[in-house]
Write a protein that holds these residues in place. Structure first.
Motif, mmCIF file in Angstrom:
data_model
loop_
_atom_site.group_PDB
_atom_site.id
_atom_site.type_symbol
_atom_site.label_atom_id
_atom_site.label_comp_id
_atom_site.label_asym_id
_atom_site.label_seq_id
_atom_site.Cartn_x
_atom_site.Cartn_y
_atom_site.Cartn_z
ATOM 1 N N ARG A 15 -14.600 9.056 5.827
ATOM 2 C CA ARG A 15 -15.604 8.952 4.778
ATOM 3 C C ARG A 15 -16.160 10.348 4.511
ATOM 4 N NH1 ARG A 15 -18.710 4.614 8.326
ATOM 5 N NH2 ARG A 15 -18.044 6.267 9.749
ATOM 6 N N ARG A 18 -20.073 11.844 5.524
ATOM 7 C CA ARG A 18 -20.458 11.214 6.786
ATOM 8 C C ARG A 18 -19.529 11.555 7.961
ATOM 9 N NH1 ARG A 18 -23.102 7.600 9.651
ATOM 10 N NH2 ARG A 18 -22.045 5.917 10.732
ATOM 11 N N ASP A 19 -18.234 11.588 7.708
ATOM 12 C CA ASP A 19 -17.278 11.781 8.804
ATOM 13 C C ASP A 19 -16.774 13.216 8.963
ATOM 14 O OD1 ASP A 19 -17.360 9.114 9.526
ATOM 15 O OD2 ASP A 19 -15.591 8.561 8.354
ATOM 16 N N ARG A 21 -17.727 16.062 10.209
ATOM 17 C CA ARG A 21 -17.727 16.741 11.508
ATOM 18 C C ARG A 21 -16.860 16.030 12.533
ATOM 19 N NH1 ARG A 21 -23.377 18.351 13.767
ATOM 20 N NH2 ARG A 21 -22.427 19.905 15.131
ATOM 21 N N MET A 22 -16.919 14.694 12.546
ATOM 22 C CA MET A 22 -16.093 13.963 13.511
ATOM 23 C C MET A 22 -14.607 14.225 13.243
ATOM 24 S SD MET A 22 -18.390 12.721 15.395
ATOM 25 C CE MET A 22 -17.171 12.110 16.564
ATOM 26 N N HIS A 25 -13.699 17.612 14.391
ATOM 27 C CA HIS A 25 -13.608 17.663 15.859
ATOM 28 C C HIS A 25 -12.349 16.965 16.375
ATOM 29 C CE1 HIS A 25 -17.803 19.147 17.164
ATOM 30 N NE2 HIS A 25 -17.564 19.554 15.949
ATOM 31 N N MET A 86 -11.176 0.808 21.965
ATOM 32 C CA MET A 86 -11.915 0.271 23.111
ATOM 33 C C MET A 86 -11.449 -1.131 23.505
ATOM 34 S SD MET A 86 -15.681 -0.665 21.462
ATOM 35 C CE MET A 86 -16.280 -1.785 22.749
ATOM 36 N N GLY A 115 -11.044 5.736 12.443
ATOM 37 C CA GLY A 115 -12.290 6.220 11.859
ATOM 38 C C GLY A 115 -13.003 4.984 11.350
ATOM 39 N N LYS A 117 -12.912 1.101 9.907
ATOM 40 C CA LYS A 117 -12.199 -0.041 10.486
ATOM 41 C C LYS A 117 -10.695 0.067 10.241
ATOM 42 C CE LYS A 117 -15.940 -3.333 10.205
ATOM 43 N NZ LYS A 117 -16.438 -4.598 9.668
ATOM 44 N N PRO A 136 -17.975 1.345 24.112
ATOM 45 C CA PRO A 136 -18.088 2.105 22.868
ATOM 46 C C PRO A 136 -18.567 3.523 23.179
ATOM 47 C CG PRO A 136 -19.874 0.493 23.064
ATOM 48 C CD PRO A 136 -19.053 0.371 24.297
ATOM 49 N N HIS A 137 -17.820 4.519 22.781
ATOM 50 C CA HIS A 137 -18.340 5.885 22.921
ATOM 51 C C HIS A 137 -17.898 6.740 21.748
ATOM 52 C CE1 HIS A 137 -14.682 7.459 25.210
ATOM 53 N NE2 HIS A 137 -14.607 6.179 25.535
ATOM 54 N N SER A 138 -16.844 7.531 21.875
ATOM 55 C CA SER A 138 -16.540 8.510 20.848
ATOM 56 C C SER A 138 -15.038 8.644 20.719
ATOM 57 C CB SER A 138 -17.144 9.856 21.241
ATOM 58 O OG SER A 138 -16.673 10.875 20.386
ATOM 59 N N GLU A 139 -14.538 8.619 19.493
ATOM 60 C CA GLU A 139 -13.095 8.785 19.302
ATOM 61 C C GLU A 139 -12.647 10.179 19.733
ATOM 62 O OE1 GLU A 139 -15.435 8.272 17.016
ATOM 63 O OE2 GLU A 139 -14.813 8.889 14.989
ATOM 64 N N VAL A 140 -13.549 11.144 19.659
ATOM 65 C CA VAL A 140 -13.196 12.505 20.084
ATOM 66 C C VAL A 140 -13.050 12.556 21.606
ATOM 67 C CG1 VAL A 140 -14.002 14.900 20.161
ATOM 68 C CG2 VAL A 140 -14.306 13.546 18.082
ATOM 69 N N ALA A 141 -13.959 11.912 22.304
ATOM 70 C CA ALA A 141 -13.887 11.857 23.771
ATOM 71 C C ALA A 141 -12.642 11.102 24.220
ATOM 72 C CB ALA A 141 -15.143 11.176 24.329
ATOM 73 N N ARG B 21 -24.872 12.334 14.743
ATOM 74 C CA ARG B 21 -23.699 11.653 15.304
ATOM 75 C C ARG B 21 -23.142 12.375 16.523
ATOM 76 N NH1 ARG B 21 -19.273 10.078 11.119
ATOM 77 N NH2 ARG B 21 -18.412 8.544 12.559
ATOM 78 N N HIS B 25 -22.807 10.782 20.178
ATOM 79 C CA HIS B 25 -21.520 10.729 20.883
ATOM 80 C C HIS B 25 -21.585 11.427 22.237
ATOM 81 C CE1 HIS B 25 -18.532 9.263 17.624
ATOM 82 N NE2 HIS B 25 -19.742 8.855 17.312
ATOM 83 N N LEU B 28 -23.220 8.721 24.421
ATOM 84 C CA LEU B 28 -22.341 7.576 24.723
ATOM 85 C C LEU B 28 -21.189 7.990 25.630
ATOM 86 C CD1 LEU B 28 -22.200 5.860 21.209
ATOM 87 C CD2 LEU B 28 -23.456 5.088 23.249
ATOM 88 N N VAL B 140 -18.090 17.249 22.564
ATOM 89 C CA VAL B 140 -17.857 15.883 23.055
ATOM 90 C C VAL B 140 -16.544 15.827 23.843
ATOM 91 C CG1 VAL B 140 -17.438 13.489 22.367
ATOM 92 C CG2 VAL B 140 -19.201 14.837 21.207
ATOM 93 N N ALA B 144 -16.086 15.124 27.884
ATOM 94 C CA ALA B 144 -15.239 14.009 28.327
ATOM 95 C C ALA B 144 -14.220 14.469 29.368
ATOM 96 C CB ALA B 144 -14.524 13.387 27.128
#
Lengths: 196, 196
Positions: A15, A18-19, A21-22, A25, A86, A115, A117, A136-141, B21, B25, B28, B140, B144
């Motif tokens: 998105r 919103r997304d 930075r994620m 990363h 997860m 990212g 759904k 639930p935590h972080s997709e990056v982790a 975020r 993260h 979490l 993050v 991890a």
């Protein structure tokens, strides 16, 4: 990791705003921890630019692609597909099996990081749905721990080519040298290198 | 990890809005990968709320604190201080030493994760400045990999108490059950559990 087979990270869904930075990363983590390539959705141009810029400065090889056909990439992937979720099997239970599947036939590996759904078809198509914890935590982790385990730490030893600069690891300091140099201290000039 | 000593993650610096975020993260990831507590700057209330909410639903023990005195926390920490930074010593070179320092005297461990620029005093105070690679990527991801190595994977086996619900790891599926239950399939209801 720069062997005959290729390890590719696919960021599924993005998105803009919103997304950003994620997604950036995810790309930088893929690069730093041994993947050969990252594929972003075609609306993630800003993240792609950041990851390419870091690769130009700190070295590669590492490729960044923007693609609009995430579903087709997964469906048509010729090698092994791992989907990090997860809800998946515990990474500690399946990591050997994933490694064997990739190494046995020198198969390319696609690691899918959700990212937005992700469609149910992805769960079905994946050869392995893998959970780095079922919390639930972080997709990056999750991506970071998965890659470190997949490569068994070898990714930390990789050499970088075509870098402009290189950080010198040290107990107390912030030293960046021209790549290839073993001397020189630009201490203090390096604060702008964070992925931030 | 729930032994006599405590492992605490300190998020150093937070820009409300921009960092929400990432800070969430960090919290979490700290929870999922075995830390006992996370400390956020006092302007990160929204991230604290999210991490507490996940802990309420998925279990603990895990504590979230908001504090305004990041500098003092680091300066006055009685145990071992690890600062994660791309300028630090290579994690693969120092992880044994960190583990020994913590285990030898049953010392509490503070793991500092930078957000905004961190002061030079932090590099000097840290017992270990540690780089999970010396490449720019993600705080993050660094956290991890560091925690997974610190705990040598034991954190993946932890049990959660006071959880409302629990994900059942499986090859293909999205199954969430009431904590304590071993049956029941709320498949499909779980899509809202992501940390997103």
């Amino acid at each position: 990791m720069h062997e005959e087979r290729e390890v590719v990270v696919l960021r599924y869904g993005h998105r803009p705003g919103r997304d950003d930075r994620m997604t950036t990363h995810v790309g930088l983590t893929a690069r730093a921890l041994g993947a050969d390539r990252v594929v972003f959705p075609d609306n993630a141009g800003q993240s792609a630019e950041t990851v390419r810029d870091i690769t130009d400065r700190f070295g590669g090889p590492f490729a960044v692609e923007l693609r609009g056909d995430q579903k087709a990439i997964v469906r048509d992937w010729a090698g092994v597909v791992v989907h990090l979720t997860m809800y998946g099997e515990r990474v500690q239970d399946v990591e050997d099996e994933v490694r064997s599947a990739v190494n046995a036939d020198d198969e390319d590996l696609l690691v899918v990081v959700g990212g937005e759904k992700v469609p149910w078809a992805l769960y079905e198509r994946a050869d392995f749905n893998v959970g780095v914890t079922n919390q639930p935590h972080s997709e990056v982790a999750g991506l970071a721990v998965f890659l470190d385990r997949l490569f068994e730490g070898d990714e930390l030893e990789r050499e970088w080519t075509d870098a402009d600069r290189r950080v010198v690891p040290e107990a107390t300091g912030k030293t960046v040298v021209d790549a290839g140099d073993d001397v020189g201290d630009e201490s203090g000039d390096a604060a702008d290198e964070s992925a931030d």
